[in-house]
Design an enzyme around this catalytic site. Structure first.
Site, PDB file in Angstrom:
ATOM      1  N   HIS A   1     -10.150  -6.073  -2.730  1.00  0.00           N
ATOM      2  CA  HIS A   1     -11.222  -5.911  -1.736  1.00  0.00           C
ATOM      3  C   HIS A   1     -12.347  -5.147  -2.449  1.00  0.00           C
ATOM      4  O   HIS A   1     -12.342  -3.921  -2.509  1.00  0.00           O
ATOM      5  CB  HIS A   1     -10.724  -5.110  -0.525  1.00  0.00           C
ATOM      6  CG  HIS A   1      -9.712  -5.851   0.281  1.00  0.00           C
ATOM      7  ND1 HIS A   1     -10.023  -7.003   0.998  1.00  0.00           N
ATOM      8  CD2 HIS A   1      -8.395  -5.626   0.504  1.00  0.00           C
ATOM      9  CE1 HIS A   1      -8.936  -7.441   1.611  1.00  0.00           C
ATOM     10  NE2 HIS A   1      -7.932  -6.633   1.330  1.00  0.00           N
TER      11      HIS A   1
ATOM     12  N   ASP B   1     -12.098 -10.221  -1.505  1.00  0.00           N
ATOM     13  CA  ASP B   1     -13.430 -10.366  -0.910  1.00  0.00           C
ATOM     14  C   ASP B   1     -14.368  -9.414  -1.634  1.00  0.00           C
ATOM     15  O   ASP B   1     -13.936  -8.468  -2.282  1.00  0.00           O
ATOM     16  CB  ASP B   1     -13.459 -10.203   0.623  1.00  0.00           C
ATOM     17  CG  ASP B   1     -12.669  -9.040   1.171  1.00  0.00           C
ATOM     18  OD1 ASP B   1     -12.536  -8.024   0.464  1.00  0.00           O
ATOM     19  OD2 ASP B   1     -12.201  -9.128   2.327  1.00  0.00           O
TER      20      ASP B   1
ATOM     21  N   ASN C   1       2.148  -4.792  -3.311  1.00  0.00           N
ATOM     22  CA  ASN C   1       0.762  -5.230  -3.108  1.00  0.00           C
ATOM     23  C   ASN C   1      -0.086  -4.031  -2.707  1.00  0.00           C
ATOM     24  O   ASN C   1       0.344  -3.205  -1.894  1.00  0.00           O
ATOM     25  CB  ASN C   1       0.788  -6.275  -1.965  1.00  0.00           C
ATOM     26  CG  ASN C   1      -0.506  -6.987  -1.738  1.00  0.00           C
ATOM     27  OD1 ASN C   1      -1.074  -7.556  -2.672  1.00  0.00           O
ATOM     28  ND2 ASN C   1      -1.002  -6.970  -0.499  1.00  0.00           N
TER      29      ASN C   1
ATOM     30  N   GLU D   1       0.812  -1.232   0.000  1.00  0.00           N
ATOM     31  CA  GLU D   1       0.000   0.000   0.000  1.00  0.00           C
ATOM     32  C   GLU D   1       0.842   1.277   0.000  1.00  0.00           C
ATOM     33  O   GLU D   1       0.676   2.152   0.850  1.00  0.00           O
ATOM     34  CB  GLU D   1      -0.988  -0.048   1.179  1.00  0.00           C
ATOM     35  CG  GLU D   1      -1.882  -1.278   1.087  1.00  0.00           C
ATOM     36  CD  GLU D   1      -2.820  -1.477   2.284  1.00  0.00           C
ATOM     37  OE1 GLU D   1      -2.843  -0.629   3.184  1.00  0.00           O
ATOM     38  OE2 GLU D   1      -3.532  -2.494   2.289  1.00  0.00           O
TER      39      GLU D   1
END
Ligand code: G3I
Length: 349
Positions: free
Chosen positions: A238, A269, A202, A161
């Protein structure tokens, strides 16, 4: 053998066959539906799940975790606050527990994460550091942790991030103190400590082509040009039904592939505003099917990891009150439409 005994044996065999209790013949072994991992393997991909230490006492949970998936990511156990809670004092308890479990289940591990702005210990965030001091702290942390897990993990999320939504560098302790070069340094230090681990950057919200994923694309180009050891880019994925599906996902994966990089969907998710209705669950299933198909369509998309597999242990309800039901299994560990949609995309029945 006397005739009567022969007849008895024959009768017993007939009863057993009728009851379906024959000893496991190869034909029967094939009747077990293939797992997600087995289906993904047919495409040269893995199918993984994150997990976390507190859940590992739940045996119904670990039974599915250990059988359905072939890649495991520790959700918290390898983060800085867990692994170096005091400066220079390392604690591998949680990470080791997950690595040992994965090894016992013949699963690989995506290790997560070395350099992040979140979940840092107080000793690190509670004071100012000069650039030289912080560089030494970072190098020691990375090399000690990567060395500890050398040969035991498939990959590392080295930097997590690093960018803002608009593609500028995120203002973190690392960027503020060390400048953007901390990313190349981190990758080089990790590579020195374990030359065989695949090294990833990532982030979330980089599934679609846009300012944030463009920033990764440019950075990856620069790092490749400078021969910095970068192997892949992880797209966390996400997703949320209310924000729409990232329709350029496949194109995005492909452009990173063309740079010579692996990609992976690393924390998938698909959350929704509760309550979950049949309609929302069907839409969620479509998204899981589509993202699985997108990964399969791009040669260097190496695999998919869900950010835990069951709604029972999802991070979503605590972080987004009123939202949830984001994973392929429900809170009772029953497979949801999303689970069957993934299977379908992987070519299973
Ligand atoms: O360890 C403490 C425990 O002692 C305390 O009793 C409890 C009470 O709240 O909190 C526990 O810490 C929690 C920690 O997870 C371990 O369970 C934190 O509150 C909680 O904030 C933390 O959440 C994690 C989150 O990262 C932090 O940002 C989630 O479990 C974890 O799934 C999540 O994972 C991140 C990825 O690393 C990076 N990408 C986004 C993803 C989702 O946020």
């Amino acid at each position: 053998m006397p005739k009567t005994r022969l007849r008895l044996v024959g009768a017993l065999a007939a009863v057993l066959v009728a009851a379906g209790v024959t000893t496991g013949t190869p034909a029967q072994a094939h009747e077990r539906p293939a797992t997600l991992a087995e289906l993904a393997h047919r495409h040269g991909r893995y199918f993984g799940s994150a997990t976390d230490n507190p859940e590992l006492t739940d045996t119904a949970y670990t039974s599915v975790l250990g059988s359905e998936f072939d890649m495991i990511t520790p959700g918290n156990g390898m983060k800085w606050y867990a692994t170096e809670p005091q400066q220079g004092v390392f604690d591998w308890t949680n990470g080791d527990e997950i690595v040992d479990l994965a090894r016992a289940n013949h699963q690989r591990v995506r290790a997560h994460t070395l350099v992040w702005h979140s979940q840092l210990p107080d000793w690190l965030t509670g004071r100012d550091w000069t650039a030289d001091e912080l560089r030494a702290v970072l190098k020691k942390h990375i090399q000690t942790e990567v060395r500890h897990y050398r040969g035991k993990v498939y990959s590392w999320d080295v930097v997590n991030e690093a960018f803002n939504e608009d593609g500028t560098y995120r203002d973190t302790i690392w960027y503020r103190t060390l400048g953007p070069g901390y990313i190349a340094d981190a990758l080089r230090w990790a590579h020195q400590a374990d030359p065989h681990a695949k090294l990833y950057l990532n982030d979330y919200n980089i599934e679609a082509v846009g300012p944030k994923s463009d920033a990764y694309y440019r950075l990856a180009q620069e790092l490749k040009a400078q021969r910095v050891p970068l192997d892949g880019v992880g797209l966390q994925a996400h997703l949320a039904l209310q924000y729409g599906y990232p329709t350029t996902l496949e194109d995005n994966l492909r452009r990173f592939s063309r740079l010579g990089l692996d990609t992976a969907l690393t924390e998938v998710d698909v959350r929704m505003i509760l309550p979950a209705t049949d309609e929302k669950l069907a839409q969620q299933a479509d998204w899981y099917r589509d993202l699985t198909a997108a990964c399969l369509a791009v040669r260097r998309c190496v695999g998919i990891t869900v950010w835990d597999y069951t709604d029972k242990y999802s991070w979503i309800p605590a972080f987004f009150p009123g939202e949830g039901a984001a994973l392929p299994y429900d809170e009772q560990l029953r497979p949801k439409p999303a689970y069957f949609a993934i299977r379908q995309a992987l070519g299973g029945k």
